[in-house]
Design a protein around this motif. Structure first.
Motif, short mmCIF file in Angstrom:
data_model
loop_
_atom_site.label_atom_id
_atom_site.label_comp_id
_atom_site.label_asym_id
_atom_site.label_seq_id
_atom_site.Cartn_x
_atom_site.Cartn_y
_atom_site.Cartn_z
N HIS A 77 -12.20 -24.15 30.64
CA HIS A 77 -12.64 -25.56 30.54
C HIS A 77 -12.51 -25.82 29.20
N PRO A 78 -12.12 -27.15 28.89
CA PRO A 78 -11.88 -27.82 27.64
C PRO A 78 -12.82 -27.51 26.35
N ILE A 79 -14.12 -27.38 26.88
CA ILE A 79 -14.81 -27.25 25.68
C ILE A 79 -14.97 -25.72 25.29
N ALA A 80 -14.85 -24.84 26.31
CA ALA A 80 -14.48 -23.32 26.26
C ALA A 80 -13.33 -23.21 25.24
N LEU A 81 -12.18 -23.68 25.36
CA LEU A 81 -10.96 -23.71 24.68
C LEU A 81 -11.12 -24.08 23.07
N ALA A 82 -12.02 -25.11 23.00
CA ALA A 82 -12.25 -25.70 21.71
C ALA A 82 -13.11 -24.60 21.13
N VAL A 83 -14.25 -24.05 21.46
CA VAL A 83 -15.00 -22.90 20.98
C VAL A 83 -13.89 -21.78 20.55
N THR A 84 -13.36 -21.30 21.46
CA THR A 84 -12.25 -20.10 21.34
C THR A 84 -11.38 -20.53 20.16
N ALA A 85 -10.60 -21.66 19.88
CA ALA A 85 -9.86 -21.99 19.01
C ALA A 85 -10.64 -22.04 17.65
N TYR A 86 -11.90 -22.76 17.52
CA TYR A 86 -12.52 -22.60 16.32
C TYR A 86 -13.01 -21.50 15.80
N ALA A 87 -13.39 -20.25 16.81
CA ALA A 87 -13.45 -18.81 16.30
C ALA A 87 -12.18 -18.28 15.72
N GLU A 88 -10.86 -18.60 16.49
CA GLU A 88 -9.70 -17.97 15.89
C GLU A 88 -9.29 -18.35 14.76
N GLU A 89 -9.63 -19.80 14.27
CA GLU A 89 -9.09 -20.52 13.23
C GLU A 89 -9.61 -19.71 11.93
N ARG A 90 -11.12 -19.23 12.35
CA ARG A 90 -11.73 -18.52 11.17
C ARG A 90 -11.78 -17.09 11.07
N GLU A 131 -20.97 -15.94 11.87
CA GLU A 131 -19.97 -14.99 12.25
C GLU A 131 -20.22 -14.25 13.61
N GLY A 132 -21.64 -13.76 13.75
CA GLY A 132 -21.91 -13.27 14.82
C GLY A 132 -22.08 -14.04 15.95
N LEU A 133 -22.60 -15.41 15.75
CA LEU A 133 -22.65 -16.59 16.65
C LEU A 133 -21.28 -16.86 17.32
N LEU A 134 -20.58 -17.09 16.47
CA LEU A 134 -18.97 -17.23 16.94
C LEU A 134 -18.30 -16.32 17.65
N ALA A 135 -18.43 -14.79 17.22
CA ALA A 135 -18.12 -13.80 18.00
C ALA A 135 -18.53 -13.71 19.41
N ALA A 136 -19.99 -13.84 19.47
CA ALA A 136 -20.55 -13.68 20.69
C ALA A 136 -19.79 -14.98 21.61
N ALA A 137 -19.77 -16.10 21.30
CA ALA A 137 -19.15 -17.44 21.81
C ALA A 137 -17.95 -17.10 22.27
N ARG A 138 -17.15 -16.68 21.49
CA ARG A 138 -15.48 -16.34 21.80
C ARG A 138 -15.43 -15.46 22.79
N THR A 139 -16.51 -14.40 22.88
CA THR A 139 -16.20 -13.28 23.88
C THR A 139 -16.56 -13.97 25.02
N ILE A 140 -17.49 -14.76 25.23
CA ILE A 140 -17.95 -15.33 26.55
C ILE A 140 -16.86 -16.43 26.87
N GLU A 141 -16.49 -17.21 25.97
CA GLU A 141 -15.67 -18.42 26.39
C GLU A 141 -14.20 -18.09 26.57
N GLU A 142 -13.57 -16.78 26.05
CA GLU A 142 -12.10 -16.68 26.18
C GLU A 142 -11.69 -16.49 27.59
N HIS A 143 -12.78 -16.07 28.48
CA HIS A 143 -12.11 -16.20 29.88
C HIS A 143 -12.50 -17.19 30.69
N SER A 144 -12.93 -18.33 30.02
CA SER A 144 -12.99 -19.96 30.83
C SER A 144 -11.58 -20.72 30.38
#
Length: 812
Positions: free
Chosen positions: A546-559, A531-544
């Motif tokens: 890039h398709p990969i950033a969008l995928a990471v953000t969506a993955y964290a949001e689904e959970r 959860e801590g890993l995905l929270a940090a990743a979402r915080t960084i990637e939400e402002h990008s």
């Protein structure tokens, strides 16, 4: 014309395949407006409009424009691919006279549009054989006011270019023994057919025949029996005789000529019962064939009934019910749960699940929310929707599908063209043989004139190749109509036949077998929790973006993992993104970026290597001193892919292949997941053509399946090009021979099964027709086949061929 006007015209005229297929008569693409504009720009030039045939893409129009603009004496040229028209401003008439010749040198045909000339489409009723269409064509072509006419038996439509009144055209068609009405759209035609009341001369003829037959067993005088039979001949045979007259006048030997000759001949030799039976059986068979063909032709018309005739429009806060033809672009519709969507549009408020099966053939409803595209004829299942209209009623996706399918049904398949050539030789040969049978044997003393005249008349009936001629087109119309109702566009009988003979099928990987977008498949925490890993990743990637950033953000949001409070967001091209969380710099990016920062990655080395070999892209998340974890992202296989490939193999398809630019490891994994037999990896776009040709060089007929965007060269190189996602991709509609309207392969196995069944039915029809004719020919000379039996064998065979072909309407 200034640059702004040109840009506006280009935007209007390059919408999509459907707008290119449906002639545009209004708006910024109207050639009349441009002609007026051109005349104002060049007051000394005369402007003429031309119809241009042979353009198959907008670049053709550009080629013609550039060439003609270089010609002396031509002041302006505007070629419009969407309407197939060209407006030319020239100094004098001599320059205009040379334009068709110059256009022909470029590989196209141009003809001046005469003042008052119109090209119209008519629905023709009463055609039950291809020779009927030929008779109408020849008759109308002889009229001075008709420039061009094409009659399509399979769809029951006639396209005619003329300068006379529509009533004149209808009267001329009536003279030939058929009924014609202006085609005002599929829905109007369907309603017109339902309202039409037919007066049956077949029934009247049958009554006279029955009374005459009954009278022959009673004390009724012989001349009265003959009068009843004669009445049966006249009532049932008047229309065929009239049609026969115009057929002969136009130089056509159609079934009406042959049947009328047989009936008149029977009367002349005193066989009144035979003549009456011939006429009645022919009329009955024709009626049954017409009704069966109308059911076949109506298979595609029923699609239009899917879209409701009225829509609820939001005007000034009130809901107003209007006819769909009165609704304009930009109007807002209200569609409640359980209602059909009346027009194509975009959802601007609300969310719901929509059953898109009538358009795409998808088995499951599709979720729609704000920004989603919806299509006319689809069903809103649960939530209420507000929809902004994006297309007019006549330009909806479903209207475009019907237009394209009707065009496809009018194109002759190779088998049909061969049968037509065969019939063109067969009929006059057997007709000549029948005349010889009537004259030569009695002339040389072999039997009586009456005996051989009777056998010759039977031969005339057998000379009608009706069942053979309709054996192919009815099957093709049925199959193409069936496919269209299930979200598949087959662009002609040629491609239907090719699909039935395919021996290998190649698939593009990205966007065809796979989703075409990255998805997170694994998140591994090395320090702390996932959860801590995905929270940090979402915080960084939400402002990008890039398709990969969008995928990471969506993955964290689904959970349900929220982002933390971050600041100082930045993106490093080719490396990743960074942000400050609680005063500490966090990074999410490639392993190479962390190696540059001398961050230790050895503890995850083995797992990272395994994921990379498996085709995953890695996102490392951490600080300048340690790695929090690794997120693996890769393109995933579509939900229906493996199931569809397996179903394809069950149809008997010998081989499947995948074409991809990915490395061998990734290609092998996707191929195994999808279930394809072999893969071609590390291909550049041009290499896909080489891979298709390699399969062809192995002696296989190859179909190529892609999304129609970057696969055009491979689609064109294959024996059969199949594009998917036609409901949302304009290019797919242009480049492929078969279009799957849904954005998946779900309907592909069904299409191959349908094509193979169509081929089997066509073969059955042809052999049945030939064997029936052969048997009739053999039985005539020993005297086993009577005249009425010959008629029954001919009309019966034609009816059975139609009914056999109609099985394709129900093929699943």
């Amino acid at each position: 014309m200034n640059q702004e006007q040109k840009e506006r015209e280009a935007a209007c005229c390059s919408n999509d395949r459907l707008s290119q297929e449906i002639p545009v008569q209004t708006g910024c693409c109207d050639t009349r407006d441009r002609s007026r504009e051109t005349t104002e720009s060049h007051p000394d030039s005369s402007v003429l409009e031309y119809r241009v045939d042979g353009m198959d893409c907008p670049s053709c129009a550009a080629t013609i424009e550039k060439s003609l603009k270089k010609t002396d004496g031509i002041q302006s040229v505007e070629v419009h691919y969407a309407t197939g028209k060209m407006a030319v401003g020239a100094d004098d008439a001599a320059v205009h006279d040379a334009i068709p010749k110059q256009v022909r040198k470029l590989g196209f045909e141009a003809a001046p549009l005469q003042e008052g000339k119109s090209r119209e489409t008519y629905n023709v009723q009463g055609m039950d054989c291809g020779t009927c269409a030929m008779t109408i064509e020849k008759h109308l072509s002889s009229l001075p006011d008709v420039q061009d006419v094409q009659v399509h038996f399979s769809t029951g439509k006639m396209q005619i270019e003329h300068v006379s009144h529509p009533d004149t055209i209808r009267k001329e068609v009536k003279k030939a023994g058929f009924d014609a009405s202006l085609d005002r759209g599929t829905r109007e035609h369907s309603q017109e057919e339902k309202k039409k009341i037919r007066i049956s001369t077949t029934t009247l003829s049958g009554i006279f025949l029955m009374l005459g037959f009954a009278g022959s067993f009673t004390a009724l005088p012989g001349f009265l029996v003959t009068v009843l039979y004669a009445a049966a001949v006249v009532t049932g045979g008047f229309k065929p005789a009239k049609a026969a007259f115009y057929a002969l006048k136009s130089g056509s030997l159609d079934m009406n000529v042959l049947m009328a000759s047989a009936a008149i001949g029977a009367a002349l030799i005193g066989e009144w019962f035979e003549g009456a039976m011939v006429v009645w059986l022919f009329a009955l068979g024709t009626t049954l064939q017409n009704r069966s063909m109308e059911r076949t032709r109506a298979s595609i018309r029923s699609l239009m009934d899917l879209a409701p005739p009225e829509a609820v429009v939001l005007e000034g806060g009130k809901q107003v019910r209007k006819a769909v033809e009165e609704v304009g672009i930009g109007d807002v519709l209200i569609v409640k749960p359980g209602e059909k969507i009346p027009l194509d549009g975009e959802v601007i408020n609300g969310s719901s699940s929509v059953n898109q099966a009538p358009i795409t053939g998808e088995s499951l409803p599709v979720d729609k929310q704000e920004g989603s595209t919806v299509y006319a004829g689809t069903v809103n299942e649960n939530g209420s929707l507000e929809i902004k209209v994006t297309t007019l009623a006549e330009d909806t996706t479903i209207a475009g599908i019907i237009h394209l399918v009707e065009e496809a049904q009018e194109k002759k398949a190779p088998t049909e063209a061969f049968i037509d050539r065969f019939a063109a030789v067969y009929t006059p040969v057997v007709f000549a043989l029948a005349v010889s049978v009537m004259v030569l044997p009695p002339l040389f003393g072999f039997g009586t004139w009456g005996e051989w005249l009777y056998k010759g008349l039977a031969l005339l009936v057998v000379a009608c190749p009706c069942a053979l001629v309709i054996s192919t087109p009815v099957a093709i119309v049925s199959a193409i109509g069936n496919a269209a109702k299930n979200g598949v566009l087959i662009k002609g009988g040629t491609f239907l036949e090719k699909a039935g003979r395919i021996e290998a099928m190649a698939f593009d990987k990205t966007g065809t077998l796979t989703e075409g977008k990255p998805n997170v498949i694994e998140a591994t925490a090395l320090h702390g929790s996932e959860e801590g890993l995905l929270a940090a990743a979402r915080t960084i990637e939400e402002h990008s973006t890039h398709p990969i950033a969008l995928a990471v953000t969506a993955y964290a949001e689904e959970r349900g993992i929220p982002a933390e409070n971050g600041s100082h967001f930045q993106t490093m091209a080719g490396k990743g993104a960074a942000a400050s969380i609680d005063g500490i710099d966090y990074f999410a990016g490639s392993p190479a970026w962390f190696q540059e920062m001398d961050v230790f990655l050895q503890e995850a080395g083995q797992r990272m290597q395994t994921l990379q070999e498996d085709g995953s892209t890695l996102v490392v998340v951490g600080t300048r001193s340690r790695v929090l974890g690794i997120i693996a992202v890769r393109d995933t296989i579509r939900a229906h892919t493996a199931q569809s490939i397996q179903a394809l193999k069950q149809t008997g398809l010998p081989e499947t292949a995948m074409l991809t630019g990915d490395n061998r490891g990734t290609a092998k994994r996707i191929a195994e997941e999808a279930g394809v037999d072999r893969s071609f990896d590390e291909l550049l776009p041009a290499d896909k053509v080489t891979a298709v040709r390699a399969l062809q060089q192995e002696g296989k007929r190859v179909a190529m399946v892609g999304d129609g965007i970057n696969d055009a060269p491979a689609l064109a190189s294959a024996d059969l090009g199949i594009a998917m996602g036609g409901a949302g991709t304009d290019t797919a509609m242009e480049t492929a021979d078969i279009v799957l309207m849904a954005d998946n392969l779900e309907q592909l196995p069904r299409t191959i099964r349908l094509s193979r069944k169509a081929l089997a039915i066509i073969k059955q029809n042809i052999w049945f027709s030939l064997l029936t004719k052969a048997a009739a020919l053999v039985l005539i000379f020993p005297g086993f086949l009577t005249l009425w039996m010959a008629v029954l064998s001919d009309t019966g065979a034609a009816l059975l061929v139609i009914l056999n072909s109609m099985r394709l309407l129900r093929t699943q």
